[in-house]
Scaffold this motif. Structure first.
Motif, PDB file in Angstrom:
ATOM      1  N   VAL A   1       0.817  -7.850  -2.610  1.00 57.13           N
ATOM      2  CA  VAL A   1       1.062  -8.457  -3.920  1.00 57.13           C
ATOM      3  C   VAL A   1      -0.217  -8.402  -4.758  1.00 57.13           C
ATOM      4  N   GLY A   2      -1.376  -8.673  -4.143  1.00 57.20           N
ATOM      5  CA  GLY A   2      -2.648  -8.600  -4.870  1.00 57.20           C
ATOM      6  C   GLY A   2      -2.931  -7.207  -5.391  1.00 57.20           C
TER       7      GLY A   2
ATOM      8  N   LEU B   1      -0.558  -6.403  -8.276  1.00 50.67           N
ATOM      9  CA  LEU B   1      -0.911  -7.077  -9.524  1.00 50.67           C
ATOM     10  C   LEU B   1      -2.125  -6.440 -10.208  1.00 50.67           C
ATOM     11  N   ASN B   2      -3.001  -5.826  -9.442  1.00 50.82           N
ATOM     12  CA  ASN B   2      -4.203  -5.230 -10.019  1.00 50.82           C
ATOM     13  C   ASN B   2      -4.042  -3.762 -10.401  1.00 50.82           C
TER      14      ASN B   2
END
Length: 171
Positions: A31-32, A35-36
């Motif tokens: 997820v990180g 998102l980036n």
């Protein structure tokens, strides 16, 4: 034997907990990263031709550099008035400024090779002599025109010579 089964159940439960924690950590990392990452939405279908930036084609401009004259003695011994009318052929884009403030410098850079040319009488009859004088004048005026008109470059000089009888008022 019943005790042994409980130990196996505890170790199996411990493994599932470790797998669960690892799964949650991997999901958090995924997820990180998601998102980036920059997202570019693209339409799927036939490629659309993007217009190329407008590239203006270079323009040619004929610039009158004045008129210069001298009296010469031709090969037959007659005194004639030789006049050249040099025209600079410029090519480029961009704004064009007037050359009037530079006329004094242009006059010196054109008149000096013109007056010092060894075969002035042959300029009207010999293309070789005319080309040689054109090249000398081109070499002299090119740096001045380049600095005066940064968006333009000089690609040639045309002399337009004429040989006539001198005016009758001169003695």
């Amino acid at each position: 034997m019943a005790a042994r089964k409980k130990k196996q159940a505890k170790s199996a439960r411990g493994r599932w907990v470790i797998f669960g924690v690892l799964a949650v950590l991997l999901a958090a990392v995924a997820v990180g990263i998601a998102l980036n990452l920059p997202v570019h939405l693209r339409r799927i279908g036939a490629p659309v031709a993007t217009p190329e930036p407008a590239v203006s084609t270079p323009v040619q401009r004929a610039v009158d550099l004045g008129s210069y004259g001298v009296t010469v003695t031709n090969h037959a011994g007659n005194i004639k008035a030789l006049t050249i009318h040099p025209v600079a052929i410029m090519q480029g884009n961009g704004p064009w400024k007037k050359l009037h403030p530079l006329q004094g410098q242009l006059d010196a850079r054109i008149a000096n090779p013109f007056m010092a040319f060894p075969d002035l009488a042959g300029i009207t009859t010999s293309t070789t002599a005319q080309s040689a004088l054109e090249q000398q004048i081109l070499q002299n005026v090119a740096p001045l025109l380049k600095s005066a008109e940064p968006g333009w470059k000089i690609i040639g000089i045309q002399l337009h010579p004429s040989l006539q009888s001198p005016p009758s008022g001169d003695s």
